[in-house]
Design an enzyme around this catalytic site. Structure first.
Site, mmCIF file in Angstrom:
data_model
loop_
_atom_site.group_PDB
_atom_site.id
_atom_site.type_symbol
_atom_site.label_atom_id
_atom_site.label_comp_id
_atom_site.label_asym_id
_atom_site.label_seq_id
_atom_site.Cartn_x
_atom_site.Cartn_y
_atom_site.Cartn_z
ATOM 1 C CG HIS A 17 -1.917 -1.026 1.352
ATOM 2 N ND1 HIS A 17 -2.075 -1.824 2.456
ATOM 3 C CD2 HIS A 17 -2.869 -1.408 0.464
ATOM 4 C CE1 HIS A 17 -3.090 -2.654 2.252
ATOM 5 N NE2 HIS A 17 -3.575 -2.433 1.060
ATOM 6 C CE LYS A 41 -13.422 -6.215 0.916
ATOM 7 N NZ LYS A 41 -12.303 -5.692 0.139
ATOM 8 N NE ARG A 90 -2.568 -7.172 -4.720
ATOM 9 C CZ ARG A 90 -3.298 -7.655 -3.739
ATOM 10 N NH1 ARG A 90 -2.723 -7.957 -2.594
ATOM 11 N NH2 ARG A 90 -4.584 -7.855 -3.894
ATOM 12 C CB SER A 128 -4.327 -6.633 4.256
ATOM 13 O OG SER A 128 -3.925 -5.341 3.899
HETATM 14 O O1 PNS Z 1 -8.561 -2.926 0.122
HETATM 15 P P1 PNS Z 1 -9.844 -3.402 -0.490
HETATM 16 O O2 PNS Z 1 -10.691 -4.102 0.550
HETATM 17 O O3 PNS Z 1 -9.663 -4.216 -1.732
HETATM 18 O O4 PNS Z 1 -10.631 -2.066 -0.935
HETATM 19 C C1 PNS Z 1 -11.904 -2.146 -1.504
HETATM 20 C C2 PNS Z 1 -12.577 -0.765 -1.442
HETATM 21 C C3 PNS Z 1 -12.665 -0.284 -0.016
HETATM 22 C C4 PNS Z 1 -11.780 0.228 -2.267
HETATM 23 C C5 PNS Z 1 -14.005 -0.914 -2.054
HETATM 24 O O5 PNS Z 1 -14.677 -1.967 -1.423
HETATM 25 C C6 PNS Z 1 -14.819 0.344 -1.938
HETATM 26 O O6 PNS Z 1 -14.654 1.252 -2.717
HETATM 27 N N1 PNS Z 1 -15.689 0.393 -0.905
HETATM 28 C C7 PNS Z 1 -16.552 1.525 -0.646
HETATM 29 C C8 PNS Z 1 -17.992 1.183 -1.011
HETATM 30 C C9 PNS Z 1 -18.234 1.397 -2.484
HETATM 31 O O7 PNS Z 1 -18.021 2.474 -3.027
HETATM 32 N N2 PNS Z 1 -18.692 0.336 -3.164
HETATM 33 C C10 PNS Z 1 -19.003 0.410 -4.564
HETATM 34 C C11 PNS Z 1 -17.818 0.059 -5.434
HETATM 35 S S1 PNS Z 1 -17.659 -1.677 -5.530
#
Ligand code: PNS
Length: 158
Positions: A17, A41, A90, A128
């Site tokens: 990150h 999650k 990645r 993570s």
């Molecule tokens: O590190 P991650 O868990 O892969 O990040 C995922 C994240 C937090 C970027 C994604 O789940 C997100 O944007 N969450 C906020 C809710 C949202 O906007 N959802 C609609 C897009 S799928």
């Protein structure tokens, strides 16, 4: 001012990150690390803990700040007057999921551009979830996360 958002669950923040955030900070005037609640999650660290760990990890980067958010990423990005969503990519395995999210976010907020930064080879495999698993098995994680994160993980799994 070009303002980017680097979103994630950051459970916890890793050197992978940090690599993306550091390179994003070189491209943008300001970068906001957006720590998502991601309740679905079931993160091991609370939103406050994840935000604090990310804040300490990025304290040396003058044009980076860390904020937490609940709800939609595009709403948060709009509230913050950001123009760009910046994500790390990645291996090819990330692509399908990231492509879907970028397409959805474009549908929801077409004025926001999603930009991907490729991980360097040493972080291609890092996540993570791998770090959490190693820490839960009492394996050292110092090469994957900053020292304060390693300490927090050790406490969590003590
Ligand atoms: O590190 P991650 O868990 O892969 O990040 C995922 C994240 C937090 C970027 C994604 O789940 C997100 O944007 N969450 C906020 C809710 C949202 O906007 N959802 C609609 C897009 S799928």
């Amino acid at each position: 001012m070009k303002r980017g958002v680097t979103p994630g669950t950051f459970d916890p923040i890793t050197f992978g990150h940090l690599d993306v955030i550091t390179r994003a900070a070189q491209l943008m005037d300001e970068v906001i690390v957006a720590v998502a609640a991601s309740a679905g999650k079931r993160p091991i660290f609370t939103l406050e803990e994840r935000t604090a760990l990310a804040r300490e990890a990025t304290a040396h980067l003058p044009n980076v700040r860390v904020e937490s958010f609940e709800g939609l990423l595009v709403d948060f990005a709009r509230e913050q007057n950001a123009q760009v969503i910046i994500k790390g990519l990645r291996a090819i395995t990330d692509f399908e999921y990231e492509f879907q999210m970028a397409a959805l976010n474009y549908q929801l907020a077409g004025e926001l551009e999603t930009v991907f930064i490729m991980s360097p080879p040493q972080y291609m495999y890092l996540s993570s979830s791998i770090v959490r698993e190693l820490a839960s098995l009492k394996s050292p994680v110092d090469q994957f996360v900053p020292a304060h994160v390693a300490r927090a993980l050790a406490q969590k799994f003590a």
